[in-house]
Design an enzyme around this catalytic site. Structure first.
Site, PDB file in Angstrom:
ATOM      1  N   PHE A   1      -4.645  29.569  30.070  1.00  0.00           N
ATOM      2  CA  PHE A   1      -5.661  28.855  30.814  1.00  0.00           C
ATOM      3  C   PHE A   1      -6.062  29.855  32.626  1.00  0.00           C
ATOM      4  O   PHE A   1      -6.574  29.411  33.121  1.00  0.00           O
ATOM      5  CB  PHE A   1      -5.761  27.620  31.331  1.00  0.00           C
ATOM      6  CG  PHE A   1      -5.288  26.324  29.529  1.00  0.00           C
ATOM      7  CD1 PHE A   1      -6.677  26.326  28.970  1.00  0.00           C
ATOM      8  CD2 PHE A   1      -4.018  25.927  29.600  1.00  0.00           C
ATOM      9  CE1 PHE A   1      -6.395  25.725  27.617  1.00  0.00           C
ATOM     10  CE2 PHE A   1      -4.411  25.079  27.721  1.00  0.00           C
ATOM     11  CZ  PHE A   1      -4.614  25.229  27.434  1.00  0.00           C
ATOM     12  N   HIS A   2      -5.402  30.770  32.761  1.00  0.00           N
ATOM     13  CA  HIS A   2      -5.532  31.725  33.754  1.00  0.00           C
ATOM     14  C   HIS A   2      -6.162  32.712  33.217  1.00  0.00           C
ATOM     15  O   HIS A   2      -6.089  34.051  33.598  1.00  0.00           O
ATOM     16  CB  HIS A   2      -3.863  32.208  33.895  1.00  0.00           C
ATOM     17  CG  HIS A   2      -3.853  31.181  34.402  1.00  0.00           C
ATOM     18  ND1 HIS A   2      -2.016  30.978  34.488  1.00  0.00           N
ATOM     19  CD2 HIS A   2      -3.281  29.954  34.698  1.00  0.00           C
ATOM     20  CE1 HIS A   2      -1.440  29.959  34.930  1.00  0.00           C
ATOM     21  NE2 HIS A   2      -2.394  29.115  34.979  1.00  0.00           N
TER      22      HIS A   2
END
Length: 197
Positions: free
Chosen positions: A132-133
């Site tokens: 999720f980055h």
């Protein structure tokens, strides 16, 4: 090409190429009470994806192509990380838990011998993850950089009075969680707005 030189510089400084996230839980549907999960990630992936507009319609979804493992080195680093996870599983402390080795890939890689290099390469490519980055879709850069969307003061090139201040501005992925770096970007943006020059 700039990314490769930055990566080589970081290697020479001894910066880590892989980070491990280890959970004291089982991230599968397997019914095991004593369980742990080891997930290796490349700290500075060399592969680059892209986002394009599909049409002139602003309500159309964008075309997002992540290009996971486009560069061979990313898969190689993940393979090295999985070998370290395997070594961890063979330590006295973790073996004492009595948990079996389990990989949640279903039938995807069944054509390869379990835990062979071919199996791991298949496993890696079947389970890409960004934690999720994702970053860099609105890159900040210097004048003359054709891939830059923003100037060094976070202003959108070619548009007046519009800045971007989030993880998308990072030219390169930071090798840790993006949260602190994003807060710093926002703080810097507020300084630019309060003190225009």
């Amino acid at each position: 090409m700039a990314f490769t030189s930055v990566s080589e510089e970081m290697k020479q400084m001894g910066w880590p190429e892989i980070q491990f996230i280890i959970f004291p839980i089982c991230l599968t549907s397997m019914d095991v009470s004593n369980c742990w999960t080891c997930v290796p990630y490349s700290t500075r992936p060399a592969s680059r994806g892209y986002i394009h507009l599909k049409s002139k319609d602003p309500f159309d979804d964008s075309l997002i192509v992540p290009n996971y493992f486009h560069q061979k080195v990313d898969a190689e680093l993940n393979y090295e990380g999985l070998k370290i996870c395997q070594k961890l599983s063979q330590t006295k402390s973790l073996k004492s838990m009595g948990t079996p080795t389990y990989h949640n890939v279903g039938d995807i890689c069944k054509q390869y011998p379990f835990e062979s290099q071919e199996f791991w390469n298949c496993f890696i490519r079947s389970r890409p993850d960004t934690v999720f980055h994702p970053t860099g879709t609105c890159k900040m850069g210097f004048s003359g950089d054709p891939s830059a969307v923003l100037d060094p003061k976070l202003r959108v090139i070619g548009i007046k009075a519009l800045r971007v201040a989030d993880a998308s501005v990072m030219p390169f992925l930071v090798s840790g969680n993006t949260n602190a770096a994003t807060i710093m970007i926002a703080e810097q943006a507020s300084d630019f707005i309060k003190n225009p020059s």
